[in-house]
Design an enzyme around this catalytic site. Structure first.
Site, PDB file in Angstrom:
ATOM      1  N   SER A  93       0.830  -1.200   0.000  1.00 26.12           N
ATOM      2  CA  SER A  93       0.000   0.000   0.000  1.00 26.12           C
ATOM      3  C   SER A  93       0.871   1.259   0.000  1.00 26.12           C
ATOM      4  O   SER A  93       1.689   1.431  -0.896  1.00 26.12           O
ATOM      5  CB  SER A  93      -0.948  -0.049   1.203  1.00 26.12           C
ATOM      6  OG  SER A  93      -1.975   0.901   1.077  1.00 26.12           O
ATOM      7  N   MET A  94       0.749   2.136   1.011  1.00 24.10           N
ATOM      8  CA  MET A  94       1.623   3.300   1.037  1.00 24.10           C
ATOM      9  C   MET A  94       3.084   2.897   1.192  1.00 24.10           C
ATOM     10  O   MET A  94       3.984   3.634   0.777  1.00 24.10           O
ATOM     11  CB  MET A  94       1.226   4.264   2.152  1.00 24.10           C
ATOM     12  CG  MET A  94       1.992   5.590   2.091  1.00 24.10           C
ATOM     13  SD  MET A  94       1.802   6.627   3.543  1.00 24.10           S
ATOM     14  CE  MET A  94       2.842   5.765   4.732  1.00 24.10           C
ATOM     15  N   ASP A 194      -9.961  -5.467  -4.064  1.00 24.68           N
ATOM     16  CA  ASP A 194      -9.288  -4.640  -3.072  1.00 24.68           C
ATOM     17  C   ASP A 194     -10.246  -3.508  -2.712  1.00 24.68           C
ATOM     18  O   ASP A 194     -10.651  -2.726  -3.580  1.00 24.68           O
ATOM     19  CB  ASP A 194      -7.984  -4.093  -3.672  1.00 24.68           C
ATOM     20  CG  ASP A 194      -7.142  -3.295  -2.688  1.00 24.68           C
ATOM     21  OD1 ASP A 194      -7.712  -2.703  -1.747  1.00 24.68           O
ATOM     22  OD2 ASP A 194      -5.910  -3.245  -2.863  1.00 24.68           O
ATOM     23  N   HIS A 224      -7.113  -6.270   0.380  1.00 23.04           N
ATOM     24  CA  HIS A 224      -6.005  -5.305   0.326  1.00 23.04           C
ATOM     25  C   HIS A 224      -4.766  -5.768   1.095  1.00 23.04           C
ATOM     26  O   HIS A 224      -3.652  -5.696   0.591  1.00 23.04           O
ATOM     27  CB  HIS A 224      -6.464  -3.949   0.857  1.00 23.04           C
ATOM     28  CG  HIS A 224      -5.403  -2.899   0.813  1.00 23.04           C
ATOM     29  ND1 HIS A 224      -4.864  -2.444  -0.375  1.00 23.04           N
ATOM     30  CD2 HIS A 224      -4.740  -2.236   1.802  1.00 23.04           C
ATOM     31  CE1 HIS A 224      -3.946  -1.535  -0.129  1.00 23.04           C
ATOM     32  NE2 HIS A 224      -3.844  -1.400   1.192  1.00 23.04           N
TER      33      HIS A 224
END
Length: 251
Positions: A93-94, A194, A224
């Site tokens: 993710s980030m 997701d 996710h």
């Protein structure tokens, strides 16, 4: 400020191949700990830092910005680059966004990118309102815990502080602008379903990077937080295969 039990960073000194692993926004190292431990078991030197403002309270995260998060992973990368023959960067993710920023900033010193459901853009209708909304509403409901596998919990915040979110959005724009500078081999693993990051994010990455060596793998049985989900063994195996392919016969 006390750290949530289980949110501690992870470090393992192994061989001459290093991997920096980056967790996601409002999450903690717990979400990537099995991945990091698998890489360590494969013989690699691994660093999985806890990003500033994470693993404590969402109000503390509200006081941090993207340069703080990036500095944490950049420091780990620089340390490994001093002691390891080659260093890969990985993230969820980030964390994938931060890993990509490392690849842009350090160029060929990054041996390869391993990305799981990375975020570079989003189509949430509230995002255009964020510059003003962050001054009125301190937080919105959080995004942790998007996991298909029953009984599995991601450790993180149940609130999303908008000041920090606004900063992350600025980092999206900066990294997307510079994506053509990414020339390293890339392993992209992303979930078919997701509920946190839309498909447009990975599509944007693939459309703008300059890498000749790109492996794209769809995760069919995870949401996710795939690093804790049903496809975690696939992520583990493909990661080691990717690194072994790129380092075989070198050094």
């Amino acid at each position: 400020m006390s750290v949530m039990p289980g949110a501690e960073p992870y470090s393992h000194d192994g061989g001459e191949i290093g991997v920096v692993v980056c967790h996601g926004y409002t999450g903690t190292p717990q979400g990537l700990r099995p991945w990091a431990e698998h890489l360590a078991a494969a013989g690699y030197t691994v660093r999985l830092p806890r990003l500033p403002g994470h693993g404590t309270t969402w109000r503390q995260l509200a006081g941090t910005r993207w340069p703080d998060w990036y500095a944490a992973v950049d420091s780990e990368f620089r340390e490994l680059h001093e002691t390891c023959r080659e260093v890969f960067v990985a993230g969820l993710s980030m964390g994938g966004l931060l890993a990509t920023k490392l690849a842009i900033e350090h160029g060929p010193r990054v041996a390869g990118l391993l990305l799981v459901n990375p975020v570079f853009a989003h189509d949430n209708r509230l995002l255009p309102l964020l510059p003003a909304l962050r001054h009125v509403v301190p937080s919105l409901p959080g995004v942790v815990g998007d996991i298909k596998k029953p009984g599995v919990r991601e450790l993180g915040y149940d609130r999303n502080p908008l000041q920090a979110m606004h900063s992350q959005r600025r980092l999206w724009a900066e990294v997307v602008r510079d994506l053509p500078e990414v020339t390293q081999p890339v392993l992209l693993l992303h979930s078919r379903e997701d509920h946190v990051v839309p498909p447009m994010s990975s599509a944007l990455l693939l459309s703008r990077i300059s890498s000749d060596d790109v492996t794209e793998i769809w995760l069919e049985n995870s949401f996710h937080v795939a690093t804790l989900d049903n496809d975690a063994p696939l992520i583990h195996d493909e990661s080691v295969r990717f690194i072994e392919r790129l380092t075989a016969g070198r050094g």
